[in-house]
Write an enzyme that holds these catalytic residues in place. Structure first.
Site, PDB file in Angstrom:
ATOM      1  N   ASP A  94       7.004  -0.938   2.215  1.00 53.77           N
ATOM      2  CA  ASP A  94       5.553  -1.023   2.357  1.00 53.77           C
ATOM      3  C   ASP A  94       5.039  -0.036   3.416  1.00 53.77           C
ATOM      4  OD1 ASP A  94       3.031  -1.960   1.770  1.00 53.77           O
ATOM      5  OD2 ASP A  94       3.146  -3.653   3.159  1.00 53.77           O
ATOM      6  N   ASN A 134       0.846  -5.496  -7.808  1.00 51.08           N
ATOM      7  CA  ASN A 134       0.429  -4.113  -7.571  1.00 51.08           C
ATOM      8  C   ASN A 134      -0.152  -3.487  -8.842  1.00 51.08           C
ATOM      9  OD1 ASN A 134       3.289  -3.382  -5.431  1.00 51.08           O
ATOM     10  ND2 ASN A 134       1.226  -4.008  -4.834  1.00 51.08           N
TER      11      ASN A 134
HETATM   12  C1  IPE Z   1       4.637  -5.420  -1.337  1.00 56.65           C
HETATM   13  O1  IPE Z   1       3.668  -4.597  -0.755  1.00 56.65           O
HETATM   14  C2  IPE Z   1       5.116  -4.831  -2.610  1.00 56.65           C
HETATM   15  C3  IPE Z   1       5.851  -3.592  -2.480  1.00 56.65           C
HETATM   16  C4  IPE Z   1       6.111  -2.956  -1.376  1.00 56.65           C
HETATM   17  C5  IPE Z   1       6.345  -3.060  -3.705  1.00 56.65           C
HETATM   18  P1  IPE Z   1       2.098  -4.895  -0.944  1.00 56.65           P
HETATM   19  O2  IPE Z   1       1.391  -3.813  -0.238  1.00 56.65           O
HETATM   20  O3  IPE Z   1       1.798  -5.111  -2.367  1.00 56.65           O
HETATM   21  O4  IPE Z   1       1.965  -6.272  -0.177  1.00 56.65           O
HETATM   22  P2  IPE Z   1       0.688  -7.070   0.313  1.00 56.65           P
HETATM   23  O5  IPE Z   1      -0.362  -6.927  -0.747  1.00 56.65           O
HETATM   24  O6  IPE Z   1       0.276  -6.426   1.601  1.00 56.65           O
HETATM   25  O7  IPE Z   1       1.179  -8.462   0.506  1.00 56.65           O
HETATM   26  C1  IPE Z   2       3.900   0.355  -0.658  1.00 56.67           C
HETATM   27  O1  IPE Z   2       2.882   0.997   0.003  1.00 56.67           O
HETATM   28  C2  IPE Z   2       4.130   0.929  -2.033  1.00 56.67           C
HETATM   29  C3  IPE Z   2       3.527   0.115  -3.105  1.00 56.67           C
HETATM   30  C4  IPE Z   2       3.209  -1.139  -3.030  1.00 56.67           C
HETATM   31  C5  IPE Z   2       3.297   0.802  -4.361  1.00 56.67           C
HETATM   32  P1  IPE Z   2       1.369   0.528  -0.098  1.00 56.67           P
HETATM   33  O2  IPE Z   2       0.724   1.299  -1.169  1.00 56.67           O
HETATM   34  O3  IPE Z   2       1.261  -0.945  -0.225  1.00 56.67           O
HETATM   35  O4  IPE Z   2       0.863   1.010   1.326  1.00 56.67           O
HETATM   36  P2  IPE Z   2      -0.131   0.263   2.296  1.00 56.67           P
HETATM   37  O5  IPE Z   2       0.378  -1.134   2.464  1.00 56.67           O
HETATM   38  O6  IPE Z   2      -1.473   0.314   1.659  1.00 56.67           O
HETATM   39  O7  IPE Z   2      -0.041   1.048   3.558  1.00 56.67           O
HETATM   40 MG    MG Z   3       1.101  -2.457   1.143  1.00 53.02          MG
END
Ligand code: IPE
Ligand code: IPE
Ligand code: MG
Length: 228
Positions: free
Chosen positions: A15, A63
């Site tokens: 993340d 996601n």
């Molecule tokens: C968790 O990250 C899922 C992945 C890293 C694939 P998210 O960015 O989706 O998590 P939340 O929404 O902050 O819980």
């Molecule tokens: C994790 O990074 C990757 C995916 C969930 C696709 P994020 O896209 O959630 O990045 P942040 O949490 O917005 O920084």
């Molecule tokens: Mg994230």
């Protein structure tokens, strides 16, 4: 790293790509590209350390409700990097597996994934699992529904084997990068006794040295599994 215990299975919630880009005044897509590059480096390093199984959370079921533009960018990165990634893993004798609901992904992305799985089939040095379109609840529910359809009660061992991670041991160490202190629907059943490691480091900055810190922390943990 010290001489301590090594986890057989490390799982990582990758993340923080978006925030990594924001800090640099770049579009989120730049963060995802940096994350993708780091993912390749990390998966090489992790097996060099002697870990046997590594599961990386790349895209959750939830996601998939992100704006289409962001999803299109993520799928484009998979198309671009998956084949060379698979080649690197094959050369390292590592099997690549993808878990998650493939019906939620574009068909050509599924083809690229399946080609990568075939290319690395039989690698004996370790198994890299990418969770794409994956949800822990969905994984559990699919197994429950299968058991119901088959009309039989199952034991814990049988149930574990019915999950998409069925042929692997449960993760010993579960790492989450990017500051949040939650599991976000990752390996819910499998993580019951995983050691948790949270770091503020955003995924594109999660270096080999940062991984070693997590392994080092794991080696000092006292795992009791409910015993004294
Ligand atoms: C968790 O990250 C899922 C992945 C890293 C694939 P998210 O960015 O989706 O998590 P939340 O929404 O902050 O819980
Ligand atoms: C994790 O990074 C990757 C995916 C969930 C696709 P994020 O896209 O959630 O990045 P942040 O949490 O917005 O920084
Ligand atoms: Mg994230």
């Amino acid at each position: 790293m010290g001489e301590g215990k090594l986890p057989a299975h490390v799982a990582v919630i990758m993340d923080g790509n978006g925030r990594w880009a924001k800090k640099r005044l770049l579009p989120r897509s730049a963060g995802h590209r940096a994350g993708m590059k780091r993912m390749i480096g990390l998966s090489e390093h992790i097996f060099d350390r002697g870990v046997r199984y590594c599961t990386l959370f790349a895209l959750s079921t939830e996601n998939l409700s992100r704006p289409q533009e962001e999803l299109d960018g993520l799928f484009a990165l998979l198309r671009e990097y998956f084949p060379e990634n698979a080649e690197i893993l094959r050369n390292k004798n590592i099997t690549l597996k993808v878990i998650g609901d493939r019906s939620l992904l574009p068909e050509d992305v599924v083809s690229v994934i399946e080609a990568g799985e075939r290319r690395t089939e039989g690698g004996t040095r370790g198994t890299l699992v990418l969770a794409i379109g994956y949800g822990g609840r969905q994984d559990i529910l699919a197994a429950v529904n299968r058991a119901v359809r088959e009309g039989k009660e199952v034991t814990m061992e049988q149930f574990s084997a019915m999950l998409s991670t069925g042929d692997m041991p449960a993760p010993d160490l579960l790492i989450r990068t990017g500051k949040e202190l939650r599991i976000s629907n990752f390996l819910l059943w499998q993580a019951a006794y995983s050691e948790l490691y949270f770091t503020d480091v955003l995924f594109p900055d999660f270096s080999d040295a940062e991984l070693d810190k997590a392994l080092e922390a794991f080696s000092r943990r006292d795992r009791r599994f409910g015993r004294t």
